[in-house]
Design a protein around this motif. Sequence first.
Motif, mmCIF file in Angstrom:
data_model
loop_
_atom_site.group_PDB
_atom_site.id
_atom_site.type_symbol
_atom_site.label_atom_id
_atom_site.label_comp_id
_atom_site.label_asym_id
_atom_site.label_seq_id
_atom_site.Cartn_x
_atom_site.Cartn_y
_atom_site.Cartn_z
ATOM 1 N N GLU A 129 0.817 -1.211 0.000
ATOM 2 C CA GLU A 129 0.000 0.000 0.000
ATOM 3 C C GLU A 129 0.853 1.263 0.000
ATOM 4 N N GLU B 290 -2.026 0.400 -7.437
ATOM 5 C CA GLU B 290 -3.369 0.970 -7.484
ATOM 6 C C GLU B 290 -4.276 0.393 -6.404
ATOM 7 N N LYS B 291 -4.100 -0.920 -6.137
ATOM 8 C CA LYS B 291 -5.002 -1.596 -5.205
ATOM 9 C C LYS B 291 -4.302 -2.831 -4.646
ATOM 10 N N GLN C 101 -9.216 -6.675 5.232
ATOM 11 C CA GLN C 101 -8.795 -5.683 4.245
ATOM 12 C C GLN C 101 -8.343 -4.410 4.968
#
Length: 178
Positions: free
Chosen positions: A23, A29-30, A146
Motif C-alpha cells: 500500500e 493501485e489496489k 482488508q
Amino acid sequence: MSKNLQIATVGGGCFWCTEAVFEEVNGVEKVISGYSGGTVPGRPTYREICSGLTGHAEVVQVTFDANVISYQDILIIFMTTHDPTTLNQQGADRGTQYRSVIFYHNETQKNTATLVLNELAAYYKNPIVTEITKAETFFEAEKEHQDFYKNNPDYGYCTFVIDPKLRKLRQLHSDKLK
C-alpha cells in the motif's frame, strides 16, 4: 499517458504484513488480501485457512501500473520485505498458509519470478524456499482483513511485526514509495 494495469499475486506470511507493504509502493493501485493455492472445493474462510488443512496460502493481489513500477520491482520489494528462506513460516506464524509463494499469471511473470529469485539468492545466508506456482482461483478475504494495518495501527501484531517490515521497506526501497 494511459495506465498499464497488471496483477501480481504473492504470499509472504500473514497477508496483513504484505498488504501494508504494497500500500506504500508508488504505482500500486489496489491491494486485496485473500487466499490462493488451495485444494479443497468451495470458498475458504479465514478459520479454515488458519487450520492449515485447505492448502491455501494467505496472499495479496496487487494491481499495479506497469508504466510506473515493473513486475520485477514488485517482486524485489516482496522478496526483501519478508524472509523467503523459512519454509512455511514467517516469524511466529507457522503453517503452509504462511508459505512464501509467487503465483504467476503468465509465462513472462513466471520467467521474471525465476530470474528475481536467482538474482537474490546470493544475498541470503540460507536457500530461498519461495514457491513459483501458476495462479489459480483467488478468494478475497473477509472484510475485516482488508486494510488491516491502516485500520488497526496500534494493534500489537501491527506494532511488533508489521512496523519493522515497513521500516525495512522504507530503508531499502525509498525511491519506490508514494
